[in-house]
Design a protein around this motif. Structure first.
Motif, PDB file in Angstrom:
ATOM      1  N   GLN A  62      20.204  33.485   6.372  1.00  0.00           N
ATOM      2  CA  GLN A  62      19.830  34.601   7.233  1.00  0.00           C
ATOM      3  C   GLN A  62      18.593  35.350   6.733  1.00  0.00           C
ATOM      4  N   ILE A  63      18.107  35.027   5.550  1.00  0.00           N
ATOM      5  CA  ILE A  63      16.947  35.732   5.011  1.00  0.00           C
ATOM      6  C   ILE A  63      15.679  35.385   5.781  1.00  0.00           C
ATOM      7  N   ILE A  64      15.500  34.121   6.123  1.00  0.00           N
ATOM      8  CA  ILE A  64      14.307  33.742   6.880  1.00  0.00           C
ATOM      9  C   ILE A  64      14.278  34.425   8.248  1.00  0.00           C
ATOM     10  N   PRO A  65      15.390  34.417   9.031  1.00  0.00           N
ATOM     11  CA  PRO A  65      15.375  35.179  10.282  1.00  0.00           C
ATOM     12  C   PRO A  65      15.094  36.668  10.072  1.00  0.00           C
ATOM     13  N   ALA A  66      15.583  37.244   8.972  1.00  0.00           N
ATOM     14  CA  ALA A  66      15.301  38.657   8.696  1.00  0.00           C
ATOM     15  C   ALA A  66      13.816  38.884   8.462  1.00  0.00           C
ATOM     16  N   THR A 100      18.512  35.085  18.439  1.00  0.00           N
ATOM     17  CA  THR A 100      19.207  34.744  17.197  1.00  0.00           C
ATOM     18  C   THR A 100      19.338  36.025  16.390  1.00  0.00           C
ATOM     19  N   ASP A 101      20.498  36.214  15.820  1.00  0.00           N
ATOM     20  CA  ASP A 101      20.764  37.440  15.077  1.00  0.00           C
ATOM     21  C   ASP A 101      20.234  37.313  13.653  1.00  0.00           C
ATOM     22  N   SER A 102      19.866  38.436  13.070  1.00  0.00           N
ATOM     23  CA  SER A 102      19.468  38.497  11.663  1.00  0.00           C
ATOM     24  C   SER A 102      20.038  39.772  11.084  1.00  0.00           C
ATOM     25  N   PRO A 103      20.054  39.934   9.767  1.00  0.00           N
ATOM     26  CA  PRO A 103      20.600  41.163   9.187  1.00  0.00           C
ATOM     27  C   PRO A 103      19.860  42.417   9.631  1.00  0.00           C
ATOM     28  N   LEU A 104      18.627  42.277  10.150  1.00  0.00           N
ATOM     29  CA  LEU A 104      17.828  43.439  10.514  1.00  0.00           C
ATOM     30  C   LEU A 104      17.714  43.649  12.020  1.00  0.00           C
ATOM     31  N   GLY A 105      17.962  42.621  12.823  1.00  0.00           N
ATOM     32  CA  GLY A 105      17.834  42.762  14.260  1.00  0.00           C
ATOM     33  C   GLY A 105      17.814  41.422  14.958  1.00  0.00           C
ATOM     34  N   LEU A 106      17.693  41.460  16.287  1.00  0.00           N
ATOM     35  CA  LEU A 106      17.702  40.254  17.103  1.00  0.00           C
ATOM     36  C   LEU A 106      16.290  39.694  17.252  1.00  0.00           C
ATOM     37  N   ASN A 107      16.152  38.382  17.078  1.00  0.00           N
ATOM     38  CA  ASN A 107      14.886  37.686  17.298  1.00  0.00           C
ATOM     39  C   ASN A 107      14.934  37.019  18.672  1.00  0.00           C
ATOM     40  N   PRO A 108      14.032  37.380  19.579  1.00  0.00           N
ATOM     41  CA  PRO A 108      14.086  36.838  20.935  1.00  0.00           C
ATOM     42  C   PRO A 108      13.335  35.517  21.086  1.00  0.00           C
ATOM     43  N   LEU A 109      13.822  34.692  21.967  1.00  0.00           N
ATOM     44  CA  LEU A 109      13.147  33.466  22.390  1.00  0.00           C
ATOM     45  C   LEU A 109      13.148  33.441  23.908  1.00  0.00           C
ATOM     46  N   VAL A 143      17.404  43.735  -1.782  1.00  0.00           N
ATOM     47  CA  VAL A 143      18.057  44.220  -0.573  1.00  0.00           C
ATOM     48  C   VAL A 143      18.609  42.989   0.162  1.00  0.00           C
ATOM     49  N   LEU A 144      19.678  43.168   0.920  1.00  0.00           N
ATOM     50  CA  LEU A 144      20.316  42.058   1.642  1.00  0.00           C
ATOM     51  C   LEU A 144      20.841  40.998   0.679  1.00  0.00           C
ATOM     52  N   LYS A 145      21.312  41.429  -0.473  1.00  0.00           N
ATOM     53  CA  LYS A 145      21.759  40.476  -1.493  1.00  0.00           C
ATOM     54  C   LYS A 145      23.030  39.728  -1.097  1.00  0.00           C
ATOM     55  N   ASP A 146      23.855  40.334  -0.257  1.00  0.00           N
ATOM     56  CA  ASP A 146      25.150  39.742   0.048  1.00  0.00           C
ATOM     57  C   ASP A 146      25.184  38.996   1.374  1.00  0.00           C
ATOM     58  N   VAL A 147      24.075  38.920   2.082  1.00  0.00           N
ATOM     59  CA  VAL A 147      24.066  38.205   3.355  1.00  0.00           C
ATOM     60  C   VAL A 147      23.914  36.712   3.090  1.00  0.00           C
ATOM     61  N   HIS A 168      26.924  50.237  13.199  1.00  0.00           N
ATOM     62  CA  HIS A 168      26.339  49.405  14.246  1.00  0.00           C
ATOM     63  C   HIS A 168      24.815  49.445  14.130  1.00  0.00           C
ATOM     64  N   ARG A 169      24.167  48.334  14.369  1.00  0.00           N
ATOM     65  CA  ARG A 169      22.719  48.246  14.175  1.00  0.00           C
ATOM     66  C   ARG A 169      21.998  48.782  15.411  1.00  0.00           C
ATOM     67  N   GLU A 170      21.933  50.121  15.526  1.00  0.00           N
ATOM     68  CA  GLU A 170      21.269  50.770  16.652  1.00  0.00           C
ATOM     69  C   GLU A 170      19.787  50.996  16.364  1.00  0.00           C
ATOM     70  N   VAL A 171      19.450  51.279  15.117  1.00  0.00           N
ATOM     71  CA  VAL A 171      18.064  51.508  14.701  1.00  0.00           C
ATOM     72  C   VAL A 171      17.586  50.307  13.903  1.00  0.00           C
ATOM     73  N   THR A 172      16.416  49.782  14.257  1.00  0.00           N
ATOM     74  CA  THR A 172      15.839  48.643  13.540  1.00  0.00           C
ATOM     75  C   THR A 172      14.382  48.934  13.199  1.00  0.00           C
ATOM     76  N   CYS A 173      13.740  48.005  12.535  1.00  0.00           N
ATOM     77  CA  CYS A 173      12.315  48.140  12.222  1.00  0.00           C
ATOM     78  C   CYS A 173      11.507  48.357  13.497  1.00  0.00           C
ATOM     79  N   TYR A 174      11.898  47.633  14.553  1.00  0.00           N
ATOM     80  CA  TYR A 174      11.138  47.690  15.800  1.00  0.00           C
ATOM     81  C   TYR A 174      11.280  49.030  16.502  1.00  0.00           C
ATOM     82  N   SER A 175      12.352  49.773  16.213  1.00  0.00           N
ATOM     83  CA  SER A 175      12.564  51.067  16.861  1.00  0.00           C
ATOM     84  C   SER A 175      11.371  51.990  16.649  1.00  0.00           C
TER      85      SER A 175
END
Length: 372
Positions: free
Chosen positions: A55-59, A303-312, A47-51, A109-116
């Motif tokens: 970006q895999i580590i942030p995902a 920071t953006d990732s293929p799955l969602g935003l990582n907050p700092l 999965v996420l083969k084309d990103v 659009h990435r409206e639904v994520t793992c965190y949802s």
């Protein structure tokens, strides 16, 4: 995805250099090569083969934060390409489900994520929770809520600039050396920061066994521990540039294409205004400014990732005068699952610092020893 996801890749910039020191011995592979997609860089990725590979580590970081788990929950330690664990196969299905939901219902659009669904828990809550307190309606039927009136964001940023000393005072600072301690991993570590205008910064955590470094050389960010140097990706470097800006209060107003004042919260007993800065194609930056003093108490960026935003989140406190400019002598950096606090003890300004201090060391040709 299947390479060793050490904390060296999971945490970015500033105080997070500490965690790099703790995982140097665990790192087994070099960072992803620039320009490669993940399928070219990682084994057995499905999965996420084309990103982009970086970006895999942030995902993976986003999944870890969303579910409240560590890497080894899904991956076989020291063999991340293996499919021995059932949770790894489930995670692939969940990512595909998330992508499908967004594509079919939200125009991609990435409206639904793992965190949802997970909200930081391994198992999503599927049954509504009964509240112990009855919630009263916020307004009477038939009455419209009054739209609150907020100060203009530009005025709030001007007040912040004036509170720290003004643009002229900031422009007189060409360098700054700060020394103090950092509270992390159950102990206090010596910590120092070297900054030079424009946009040069190097922070070091001095542990008993090694030094860990996070830096921005004016164009790119990098992190290192003995035997390992990791360049930051573009998003990490952008955050590092913001932290390296000695005159940041003077540049905030022009940094964003759109500014908006929003409802805010109380931070350590201080009422704040929230200013949200937006730029096309980039995550927003949230600034929390003290309503009384005008000083910046909290900054949240993503920071953006293929799955969602990582907050700092960075909280600032203990503002003191340093050569005519008020700067925080204490700051706390928080990410999901990570928390570091810095206390500065001394700050010197306009001391000579060679530009070479901020350059990344050469990557060692001999790889670090494998973990025992």
């Amino acid at each position: 995805m299947q390479k060793k996801l050490s904390l060296l890749y999971l945490i970015s910039f500033a105080v997070l250099a500490i965690s790099c020191a703790f995982v140097a011995a665990r790192a087994q592979n070099p960072p992803p090569a620039a320009g490669k997609i993940s399928a070219q860089e990682f084994k057995n990725i499905q999965v996420l083969k084309d990103v982009p590979a970086d970006q895999i580590i942030p995902a993976m970081q986003f999944i870890s934060a969303s579910l409240g788990v560590e890497c080894e929950y899904c991956h076989v330690e020291h063999a991340f390409d293996k499919d021995d664990k059932k949770p790894k196969k489930i995670a692939r299905s969940m990512m595909e489900m998330m992508i499908t939901i967004n594509n079919e219902n939200f125009e991609g659009h990435r409206e639904v994520t793992c965190y949802s669904c997970h909200r930081g828990a391994l198992h999503p809550v599927s049954v509504p929770i009964i509240s112990a307190e009855e919630k009263m309606p916020e307004m009477m039927p038939g009455k419209e809520a009054e739209k609150p009136s907020f100060p203009k964001p530009e005025a709030l940023l001007d007040k912040y600039l004036a509170a720290v000393g003004g643009a002229d005072a900031l422009n007189k600072i060409t360098s700054r050396v700060q020394k103090g301690t950092i509270a992390a991993f159950g102990g206090q570590q010596p910590f120092d920061v070297y900054s030079k205008s424009p946009f040069l910064r190097l922070s070091t955590v001095h542990r008993k066994d090694m030094d860990s470094v996070t830096a921005y050389d004016g164009k790119n960010g990098w992190m290192s521990v003995p035997g390992r140097v990791r360049p930051m990706n573009a998003q990490e470097s952008e955050g590092a540039r913001m932290d390296a800006d000695l005159a940041l209060p003077a540049h905030l107003a022009s940094m964003f294409t759109e500014l908006e004042t929003k409802e805010s919260e109380t931070i350590d007993g201080h009422a704040t205004w929230q200013v949200i800065g937006s730029r096309e194609g980039r995550p927003p930056v949230r600034l929390f400014l003290d309503q009384q003093s005008g000083l910046l108490l909290r900054l949240v960026r993503y920071t953006d990732s293929p799955l969602g935003l990582n907050p700092l989140q960075i909280d600032f406190a203990d503002y003191r005068d340093s050569s005519g400019v008020r700067i925080p002598f204490r700051w706390t950096q928080s990410r999901p699952g990570n928390h570091f606090a810095v206390q500065i003890e001394s700050a010197q300004t306009n001391t000579p610092i060679e530009d070479s201090k901020f350059a990344a060391p050469s990557q060692p040709t001999t790889p670090p020893p494998a973990p025992k």
